[in-house]
Design a protein around this motif. Sequence first.
Motif, short mmCIF file in Angstrom:
data_model
loop_
_atom_site.label_atom_id
_atom_site.label_comp_id
_atom_site.label_asym_id
_atom_site.label_seq_id
_atom_site.Cartn_x
_atom_site.Cartn_y
_atom_site.Cartn_z
N TYR A 53 -7.08 6.22 -2.30
CA TYR A 53 -6.62 5.95 -0.94
C TYR A 53 -7.74 6.27 0.04
O TYR A 53 -8.68 7.00 -0.28
CB TYR A 53 -5.37 6.76 -0.60
CG TYR A 53 -5.54 8.27 -0.64
CD1 TYR A 53 -5.92 8.98 0.51
CD2 TYR A 53 -5.33 8.99 -1.82
CE1 TYR A 53 -6.08 10.36 0.48
CE2 TYR A 53 -5.48 10.37 -1.85
CZ TYR A 53 -5.86 11.05 -0.70
OH TYR A 53 -6.02 12.41 -0.72
N HIS A 54 -7.65 5.70 1.22
CA HIS A 54 -8.57 6.10 2.29
C HIS A 54 -7.77 6.85 3.35
O HIS A 54 -6.53 6.82 3.35
CB HIS A 54 -9.31 4.90 2.88
CG HIS A 54 -8.45 3.94 3.66
ND1 HIS A 54 -8.01 2.73 3.15
CD2 HIS A 54 -7.95 4.01 4.92
CE1 HIS A 54 -7.28 2.10 4.05
NE2 HIS A 54 -7.23 2.85 5.14
N ILE A 55 -8.47 7.52 4.25
CA ILE A 55 -7.81 8.29 5.30
C ILE A 55 -8.14 7.68 6.66
O ILE A 55 -9.31 7.54 7.02
CB ILE A 55 -8.24 9.78 5.28
CG1 ILE A 55 -7.91 10.42 3.94
CG2 ILE A 55 -7.54 10.54 6.41
CD1 ILE A 55 -8.40 11.86 3.82
N SER B 60 0.85 -1.20 0.00
CA SER B 60 0.00 0.00 0.00
C SER B 60 0.88 1.24 0.00
O SER B 60 1.97 1.26 0.59
CB SER B 60 -0.89 0.04 1.24
OG SER B 60 -1.83 -1.02 1.23
N THR B 61 0.40 2.28 -0.66
CA THR B 61 1.05 3.58 -0.51
C THR B 61 0.70 4.14 0.87
O THR B 61 -0.36 3.85 1.42
CB THR B 61 0.59 4.56 -1.59
OG1 THR B 61 -0.85 4.66 -1.53
CG2 THR B 61 1.00 4.11 -2.97
N GLY B 62 1.59 4.95 1.39
CA GLY B 62 1.32 5.52 2.70
C GLY B 62 2.02 6.85 2.91
O GLY B 62 3.20 7.00 2.58
N ALA B 63 1.30 7.83 3.41
CA ALA B 63 1.86 9.11 3.79
C ALA B 63 1.05 9.64 4.97
O ALA B 63 -0.12 9.28 5.14
CB ALA B 63 1.84 10.10 2.63
N SER B 64 1.67 10.48 5.77
CA SER B 64 1.03 10.92 7.01
C SER B 64 1.09 12.43 7.17
O SER B 64 1.92 13.10 6.54
CB SER B 64 1.70 10.27 8.22
OG SER B 64 1.63 8.86 8.14
N GLY B 65 0.23 12.94 8.02
CA GLY B 65 0.24 14.36 8.37
C GLY B 65 -0.42 14.53 9.72
O GLY B 65 -1.13 13.66 10.21
N GLY C 104 -3.49 9.28 8.30
CA GLY C 104 -2.69 8.34 7.53
C GLY C 104 -3.39 8.02 6.24
O GLY C 104 -4.52 7.51 6.25
N GLY C 105 -2.79 8.36 5.12
CA GLY C 105 -3.34 7.97 3.83
C GLY C 105 -2.84 6.58 3.48
O GLY C 105 -1.64 6.28 3.59
N ARG C 106 -3.75 5.70 3.11
CA ARG C 106 -3.39 4.32 2.74
C ARG C 106 -4.03 4.02 1.39
O ARG C 106 -5.26 3.92 1.28
CB ARG C 106 -3.88 3.33 3.80
CG ARG C 106 -3.27 3.54 5.18
CD ARG C 106 -1.79 3.21 5.19
NE ARG C 106 -1.18 3.35 6.50
CZ ARG C 106 -0.50 4.41 6.90
NH1 ARG C 106 -0.35 5.46 6.09
NH2 ARG C 106 0.05 4.45 8.10
N GLY C 107 -3.19 3.88 0.36
CA GLY C 107 -3.72 3.78 -0.98
C GLY C 107 -3.20 2.62 -1.79
O GLY C 107 -2.45 1.77 -1.30
N GLU C 108 -3.62 2.60 -3.03
CA GLU C 108 -3.31 1.48 -3.93
C GLU C 108 -2.17 1.86 -4.86
O GLU C 108 -2.20 2.88 -5.54
CB GLU C 108 -4.54 1.11 -4.76
CG GLU C 108 -4.28 -0.02 -5.73
CD GLU C 108 -5.53 -0.51 -6.44
OE1 GLU C 108 -5.42 -1.43 -7.29
OE2 GLU C 108 -6.62 0.02 -6.15
N GLU D 54 2.34 6.61 -7.87
CA GLU D 54 2.32 6.60 -6.41
C GLU D 54 2.75 7.96 -5.84
O GLU D 54 2.21 8.42 -4.83
CB GLU D 54 3.22 5.49 -5.87
CG GLU D 54 2.66 4.08 -6.03
CD GLU D 54 2.72 3.56 -7.46
OE1 GLU D 54 1.69 3.06 -7.96
OE2 GLU D 54 3.81 3.66 -8.07
N LEU D 55 3.73 8.59 -6.48
CA LEU D 55 4.18 9.90 -6.01
C LEU D 55 3.07 10.94 -6.15
O LEU D 55 2.87 11.78 -5.26
CB LEU D 55 5.42 10.33 -6.80
CG LEU D 55 6.69 9.52 -6.53
CD1 LEU D 55 7.78 9.90 -7.52
CD2 LEU D 55 7.18 9.74 -5.11
N LYS D 56 2.35 10.91 -7.26
CA LYS D 56 1.26 11.86 -7.45
C LYS D 56 0.15 11.62 -6.44
O LYS D 56 -0.49 12.57 -5.96
CB LYS D 56 0.73 11.76 -8.88
CG LYS D 56 1.68 12.29 -9.94
CD LYS D 56 1.10 12.13 -11.33
CE LYS D 56 2.04 12.70 -12.38
NZ LYS D 56 1.50 12.54 -13.76
N GLN D 57 -0.07 10.37 -6.11
CA GLN D 57 -1.08 10.05 -5.10
C GLN D 57 -0.66 10.60 -3.74
O GLN D 57 -1.49 11.17 -3.00
CB GLN D 57 -1.27 8.53 -5.03
CG GLN D 57 -2.42 8.08 -4.17
CD GLN D 57 -2.49 6.57 -4.08
OE1 GLN D 57 -2.08 6.00 -3.08
NE2 GLN D 57 -2.99 5.92 -5.12
#
Length: 573
Positions: free
Chosen positions: A372-374, A326-331, A424-428, A462-465
């Motif tokens: 992605y979901h949050i 999964s893709t993942g980024a946080s804030g 937390g963004g969790r995406g495809e 994935e980077l754009k997501q």
Amino acid sequence: MQIKEVPEEYDVIIVGSGAGGGMATKQLADAGYNVAVVEAGPFFDPADPKTMTQLKWPYDSPRRGAGTDRDFGEWDMAYGGWNIEGEPYTHEPGTKFRWFRSHMLGGRTNHWGRISLRFSQKDFKHKDVDGYGENWPIDYSDVSPYYDKVDKLIGVFGSKEGREDDPDGYFLPPPKPRLHELFYIKGAKKSNIPVIPGRLSMLTKRINNDRGVCFYCGQCSRSCSVYADFSSGSCLIFPAQKSGGKVKLFVNSVVREVTTNDEGKATGVSYISKDDRKEYKLRGKVVVLAASACSTARIMLNSKSKQHPNGLGNSSDLVGKYLHDSTGASGAGFIPDLMNRDVSYNEDGVGGMHVYSPWWGDHSKLDFPRGYHIEVWGGMGQPNYGFGFNANEFNKFFGLKVGGYGDQLRDDVKKYYGSVIGFGGRGESIARKDNYCEIDPTTVDEFGIPVLKFNYTHGETELKQAKHMQDTFEELIHNMGGEPLGKKPGKDQDYGLLPGGEIIHEVGTTRMGNDPKTSVTNKFSQLHDADNVFITDAGVFTSQADKNCTWTILALAWRASDYIIEQLKQQNI
């Protein structure tokens, strides 16, 4: 090396005791088969006072909850982590992948977030939607009956929402939103971002006499001593043993390879005991690999023979290929309206989010596919090491004089306690053949078994997501009247996109498909090259979705188990 042969022959040998291995154990043992479960780590029961950490206070730990050999801290119930002494893995130069392992009965199900989401019809056929990747050889109608069974057997709270991309199930009552989640709901509404009750496998209502009901201690990552949340050992393997199923556990047993005969069919497995460092051989009619996507690939690639010169099941040369996470980024943001909270009441709730945002995007207006979901965190969780109050961050970004020692520190902690909301963004991500794991020809682990080498990079999609995630987090914080904590990551930081493997949703290394030349298993998770070998972990995923993968692992493992039972009865395997 002398290999000792265990005299008994089993109907089924299952390698791994996590979600997929536990489900296969439950279904096959309940059907009357003699099952051996081989687990690389020790026996574990969260109700055992010797191992139970639930309901312990941070001051019970000399490190206040900070871990020495556990990446998520001392209170997290996962024996292992991204790096395990004596069990290394390597990387192709210039690439990065973090491989999390939990060696214990129940595996990673002892500490996971219990987010239990179904894949939709679109998730199984996404190539038809956007042209990326490949379609699964099955669709939602094939898996839906098993999702239903998993819902009823294990239990999941939630609400019926009628969303096409987020199929409803059989839900227990969801807990009410906490204060920080009410702020999130209000902020998300301003941006037309949907918010619905979370869908987590934690019992808010009794479903049987073997398991208790959640009492909102908020410590699910410690594994539940009353079995109110889902872990494979407490909810699948223990009931299989109690119901009269013939289940033999081989713990602290590291599988080296699947053994085969002159016809190329599996005859069992060989394993090395961590207790005496000797190698043993188990014999079985059927072998089920459920060690996790990468561990299963490693076992198969190390299982070379005259009939399988490229590794077991690897005539397509695809074992280990199409690895993706999964893709993942946080804030996170500081919300001034949440300062000076009333701390006289218990707001712990379940050990996870009470609400979340499913994917809402309109791809006609976006520059990336999938979604992605949050996930939302915050509130007044039990303070311990790293609990979220960072005085330096407050001082740096808001010019506040926060922290220090004694009364000032205590007053500031109380003032800002519960005033941070995180996302937390969790995406495809897109499954790509050039993301893979393979055997490193020059490195072995402490047991003499060749280790995996990873080759993994993120793609432009994935980077754009991830950029979209960061923009969304910033907007949500603004909507709540808050200020971001930390500098927003830019292109030079990959927009905060975490390395592959760090979300711990790795899938796809033994993908299923109809064509043996382009896949490893068929639609029933059965190897094309050896019909008495099945895979019930996430390796069979043709693609990941923007949902957590565990509920689909469980459903597919139940489906594969039913097929194994049918094939054994017909004497086809």
